[in-house]
Design a protein around this motif. Structure first.
Motif, PDB file in Angstrom:
ATOM      1  N   ASP A 180       0.815  -1.216   0.000  1.00 33.26           N
ATOM      2  CA  ASP A 180       0.000   0.000   0.000  1.00 33.26           C
ATOM      3  C   ASP A 180       0.849   1.267   0.000  1.00 33.26           C
ATOM      4  OD1 ASP A 180      -2.392  -1.501   0.251  1.00 33.26           O
ATOM      5  OD2 ASP A 180      -2.168  -1.566   2.429  1.00 33.26           O
ATOM      6  N   VAL A 181       2.118   1.148   0.376  1.00 35.57           N
ATOM      7  CA  VAL A 181       2.954   2.328   0.551  1.00 35.57           C
ATOM      8  C   VAL A 181       3.053   3.164  -0.720  1.00 35.57           C
ATOM      9  CG1 VAL A 181       5.303   3.137   1.085  1.00 35.57           C
ATOM     10  CG2 VAL A 181       4.236   1.347   2.481  1.00 35.57           C
ATOM     11  N   PRO A 182       3.288   2.573  -1.905  1.00 37.31           N
ATOM     12  CA  PRO A 182       3.411   3.422  -3.098  1.00 37.31           C
ATOM     13  C   PRO A 182       2.186   4.293  -3.357  1.00 37.31           C
ATOM     14  CG  PRO A 182       4.277   1.240  -3.555  1.00 37.31           C
ATOM     15  CD  PRO A 182       3.600   1.165  -2.213  1.00 37.31           C
ATOM     16  N   ARG A 183       0.986   3.780  -3.068  1.00 36.65           N
ATOM     17  CA  ARG A 183      -0.206   4.588  -3.307  1.00 36.65           C
ATOM     18  C   ARG A 183      -0.232   5.796  -2.370  1.00 36.65           C
ATOM     19  NH1 ARG A 183      -6.517   2.880  -4.358  1.00 36.65           N
ATOM     20  NH2 ARG A 183      -7.103   4.970  -5.020  1.00 36.65           N
ATOM     21  N   ALA A 184       0.108   5.577  -1.106  1.00 33.55           N
ATOM     22  CA  ALA A 184       0.131   6.696  -0.165  1.00 33.55           C
ATOM     23  C   ALA A 184       1.228   7.696  -0.524  1.00 33.55           C
ATOM     24  CB  ALA A 184       0.334   6.180   1.258  1.00 33.55           C
ATOM     25  N   VAL A 185       2.401   7.200  -0.848  1.00 33.44           N
ATOM     26  CA  VAL A 185       3.530   8.081  -1.160  1.00 33.44           C
ATOM     27  C   VAL A 185       3.255   8.895  -2.422  1.00 33.44           C
ATOM     28  CG1 VAL A 185       5.951   8.060  -1.878  1.00 33.44           C
ATOM     29  CG2 VAL A 185       5.229   6.692   0.084  1.00 33.44           C
ATOM     30  N   ALA A 186       2.542   8.308  -3.371  1.00 32.99           N
ATOM     31  CA  ALA A 186       2.241   9.032  -4.615  1.00 32.99           C
ATOM     32  C   ALA A 186       1.449  10.302  -4.351  1.00 32.99           C
ATOM     33  CB  ALA A 186       1.475   8.120  -5.575  1.00 32.99           C
ATOM     34  N   GLU A 187       0.606  10.300  -3.301  1.00 36.10           N
ATOM     35  CA  GLU A 187      -0.193  11.483  -2.988  1.00 36.10           C
ATOM     36  C   GLU A 187       0.648  12.622  -2.421  1.00 36.10           C
ATOM     37  OE1 GLU A 187      -3.311  11.981  -3.710  1.00 36.10           O
ATOM     38  OE2 GLU A 187      -3.700   9.953  -4.454  1.00 36.10           O
ATOM     39  N   LEU A 188       1.866  12.307  -1.992  1.00 33.48           N
ATOM     40  CA  LEU A 188       2.722  13.338  -1.407  1.00 33.48           C
ATOM     41  C   LEU A 188       3.340  14.233  -2.472  1.00 33.48           C
ATOM     42  CD1 LEU A 188       4.558  11.094   1.216  1.00 33.48           C
ATOM     43  CD2 LEU A 188       2.732  12.749   1.692  1.00 33.48           C
ATOM     44  N   GLY A 189       3.442  13.734  -3.692  1.00 34.92           N
ATOM     45  CA  GLY A 189       3.992  14.542  -4.772  1.00 34.92           C
ATOM     46  C   GLY A 189       5.414  14.989  -4.499  1.00 34.92           C
ATOM     47  N   GLN A 190       5.732  16.188  -4.943  1.00 37.85           N
ATOM     48  CA  GLN A 190       7.069  16.746  -4.725  1.00 37.85           C
ATOM     49  C   GLN A 190       7.213  17.157  -3.266  1.00 37.85           C
ATOM     50  OE1 GLN A 190       9.410  16.885  -7.178  1.00 37.85           O
ATOM     51  NE2 GLN A 190      10.916  17.551  -5.645  1.00 37.85           N
ATOM     52  N   ARG A 191       8.230  16.617  -2.597  1.00 40.92           N
ATOM     53  CA  ARG A 191       8.404  16.883  -1.173  1.00 40.92           C
ATOM     54  C   ARG A 191       9.617  17.760  -0.925  1.00 40.92           C
ATOM     55  NH1 ARG A 191       8.853  10.885   0.326  1.00 40.92           N
ATOM     56  NH2 ARG A 191       8.575  10.538  -1.896  1.00 40.92           N
ATOM     57  N   ARG A 192       9.571  18.487   0.184  1.00 43.71           N
ATOM     58  CA  ARG A 192      10.678  19.359   0.556  1.00 43.71           C
ATOM     59  C   ARG A 192      11.874  18.522   1.016  1.00 43.71           C
ATOM     60  NH1 ARG A 192       7.917  22.816   5.064  1.00 43.71           N
ATOM     61  NH2 ARG A 192       6.195  22.563   3.617  1.00 43.71           N
ATOM     62  N   PRO A 193      13.092  19.087   1.006  1.00 43.53           N
ATOM     63  CA  PRO A 193      14.265  18.347   1.484  1.00 43.53           C
ATOM     64  C   PRO A 193      14.092  17.899   2.935  1.00 43.53           C
ATOM     65  CG  PRO A 193      14.933  20.319   0.301  1.00 43.53           C
ATOM     66  CD  PRO A 193      13.441  20.414   0.467  1.00 43.53           C
ATOM     67  N   GLN A 194      14.638  16.758   3.248  1.00 48.71           N
ATOM     68  CA  GLN A 194      14.580  16.152   4.589  1.00 48.71           C
ATOM     69  C   GLN A 194      13.177  15.701   4.997  1.00 48.71           C
ATOM     70  OE1 GLN A 194      16.859  19.219   4.563  1.00 48.71           O
ATOM     71  NE2 GLN A 194      18.175  17.526   3.900  1.00 48.71           N
ATOM     72  N   PHE A 195      12.211  15.766   4.101  1.00 50.64           N
ATOM     73  CA  PHE A 195      10.871  15.258   4.421  1.00 50.64           C
ATOM     74  C   PHE A 195      10.967  13.756   4.655  1.00 50.64           C
ATOM     75  CE2 PHE A 195       6.656  13.625   3.593  1.00 50.64           C
ATOM     76  CZ  PHE A 195       5.790  14.608   4.036  1.00 50.64           C
ATOM     77  N   GLU A 196      10.368  13.276   5.759  1.00 49.76           N
ATOM     78  CA  GLU A 196      10.465  11.868   6.123  1.00 49.76           C
ATOM     79  C   GLU A 196       9.120  11.168   6.014  1.00 49.76           C
ATOM     80  OE1 GLU A 196      13.861  10.785   9.188  1.00 49.76           O
ATOM     81  OE2 GLU A 196      12.368  12.098  10.100  1.00 49.76           O
ATOM     82  N   VAL A 197       9.155   9.946   5.523  1.00 45.23           N
ATOM     83  CA  VAL A 197       7.990   9.066   5.529  1.00 45.23           C
ATOM     84  C   VAL A 197       8.205   8.039   6.636  1.00 45.23           C
ATOM     85  CG1 VAL A 197       6.620   7.392   4.237  1.00 45.23           C
ATOM     86  CG2 VAL A 197       7.589   9.383   3.056  1.00 45.23           C
ATOM     87  N   VAL A 198       7.396   8.145   7.669  1.00 44.51           N
ATOM     88  CA  VAL A 198       7.461   7.257   8.827  1.00 44.51           C
ATOM     89  C   VAL A 198       6.258   6.318   8.759  1.00 44.51           C
ATOM     90  CG1 VAL A 198       7.440   7.163  11.351  1.00 44.51           C
ATOM     91  CG2 VAL A 198       8.584   9.068  10.183  1.00 44.51           C
ATOM     92  N   ALA A 199       6.443   5.064   9.089  1.00 37.76           N
ATOM     93  CA  ALA A 199       5.318   4.123   9.113  1.00 37.76           C
ATOM     94  C   ALA A 199       5.404   3.246  10.350  1.00 37.76           C
ATOM     95  CB  ALA A 199       5.305   3.242   7.867  1.00 37.76           C
ATOM     96  N   ARG A 200       4.309   3.163  11.077  1.00 37.03           N
ATOM     97  CA  ARG A 200       4.235   2.209  12.186  1.00 37.03           C
ATOM     98  C   ARG A 200       3.814   0.855  11.613  1.00 37.03           C
ATOM     99  NH1 ARG A 200       2.428   4.862  16.497  1.00 37.03           N
ATOM    100  NH2 ARG A 200       4.401   4.610  17.553  1.00 37.03           N
ATOM    101  N   ILE A 201       4.557  -0.175  11.983  1.00 32.89           N
ATOM    102  CA  ILE A 201       4.363  -1.508  11.428  1.00 32.89           C
ATOM    103  C   ILE A 201       4.176  -2.484  12.578  1.00 32.89           C
ATOM    104  CG2 ILE A 201       5.386  -3.298   9.975  1.00 32.89           C
ATOM    105  CD1 ILE A 201       7.196  -1.021   8.805  1.00 32.89           C
TER     106      ILE A 201
END
Length: 326
Positions: A180-201
């Motif tokens: 599912d991660v690619p679908r969620a990440v795709a909505e973020l579009g262009q991100r600023r430097p140092q932007f982090e994607v954190v996921a609780r697993i």
């Protein structure tokens, strides 16, 4: 790793934090539901284990006033400069209204407003004005942090994901499979430097698949019947797979709801198997676009509650090396 670890008193977590750092974990992230608050476990970690980065995942945007939330964040940033990240989110009607007697209204705008307030307040600015969901009159932190913490936003569906990309320093994902991660990440579009994607697993490191699936079904029926999470999984494409659970739950048939959760959904959302197999499954999240995988360790039949030595051994076997959190 998500802290505190279940079965270990918070007062005994000095050894837990040391074991995590020794095993190669880089971060500890707290949560806030109906156990420990989000800040106390991290304050202890700041004092006991200066090797670890700290984060809240998440602190609800409704249950503290804006000023109090800023003060709590500033205090922790003061004792752990440069190694604390503040994650906020809407939470849920149960946590906000049923347990904390606060009206759960317009969660998107409330979370956005709190994010904007915190950005200004933690820079030491005087905040004086009206937001869409609250007003603040001349609030200034007495001791703003020298290093303002990055602000991360918990997000499920496109609106909140896009808000995170536009205004936050990172996003916190929850209750999703690696696929599912690619679908969620795709909505973020262009991100600023140092932007982090954190996921609780959620990780249940046992080879007893029956145990893990029974526990997983209980968790899934508790969480994914909450409207926000139900809509999230419809958006992810699980309408057909989870429709039986939702129908049974709506009819008051809790046992039927449990039985209706397919094994494959449990296996996607609750990682289980040997610690080494779980470690390989977590790596799939990293490969899919997660920068910081935060493990939420579930109880297993092999480790008795309160057995700190066995827990430390298990945590070490799960250790993933750099950029992995417990």
């Amino acid at each position: 790793m998500t802290v505190p670890l279940g079965g270990v008193p918070l007062a005994d977590h000095a050894a837990v934090y040391a074991a995590l750092a020794d095993a190669g974990y880089t971060d500890v992230w707290s949560s806030e539901v109906n156990g420990s608050d989000a800040f106390t476990p991290l304050a202890l970690a700041a004092a006991w284990q200066p090797r670890l980065r700290l984060g809240t995942a998440i602190t609800p945007a409704f249950t503290r006033g804006p000023g109090l939330l800023a003060m709590s964040a500033a205090a922790l940033a003061d004792v752990a400069p440069g190694r604390f990240a503040l994650g906020i989110g809407a939470s849920s009607p149960v946590v906000v209204s049923d347990w904390n007697a606060v009206e759960f209204t317009d969660p998107f705008r409330r979370t956005r407003d709190v994010l904007r307030f915190l950005r200004a307040a933690l820079r030491g600015e005087t905040v004086d004005g009206d937001f869409d969901t609250f007003s603040v009159r001349r609030f200034t932190l007495e001791r703003p942090p020298v290093v303002p913490p990055p602000l991360l936003l918990a997000a499920l569906r496109p609106g909140m994901l896009r808000l995170a990309a536009a205004e936050a320093d990172g996003v916190i994902l929850n209750w999703l499979a690696a696929t599912d991660v690619p679908r969620a990440v795709a909505e973020l579009g262009q991100r600023r430097p140092q932007f982090e994607v954190v996921a609780r697993i959620f990780v249940c490191p046992t080879e007893d698949a029956g145990y893990a699936r029974t526990l997983g079904r209980r968790m899934i029926t508790s969480y994914l019947t909450v409207p926000a999470y139900a809509e999230f999984h419809r958006w992810l494409g699980r309408q057909e797979a989870l429709s039986g659970m939702w129908r049974a739950w709506a009819a008051g048939d809790r046992r039927g709801a449990l039985a209706a959760v397919p094994d494959e959904v449990v296996d996607e959302l609750i990682l289980h198997g040997s610690p080494e197999q779980c470690r390989a499954q977590v790596r799939r999240y990293v490969e899919a676009g997660v920068d910081v995988p935060v493990l939420a360790l579930l109880p297993t039949p092999e480790v008795a509650a309160g057995d700190a030595a066995a827990l430390a051994t298990l945590v070490a076997r799960l250790g993933l090396g750099p950029k992995v959190t417990v």
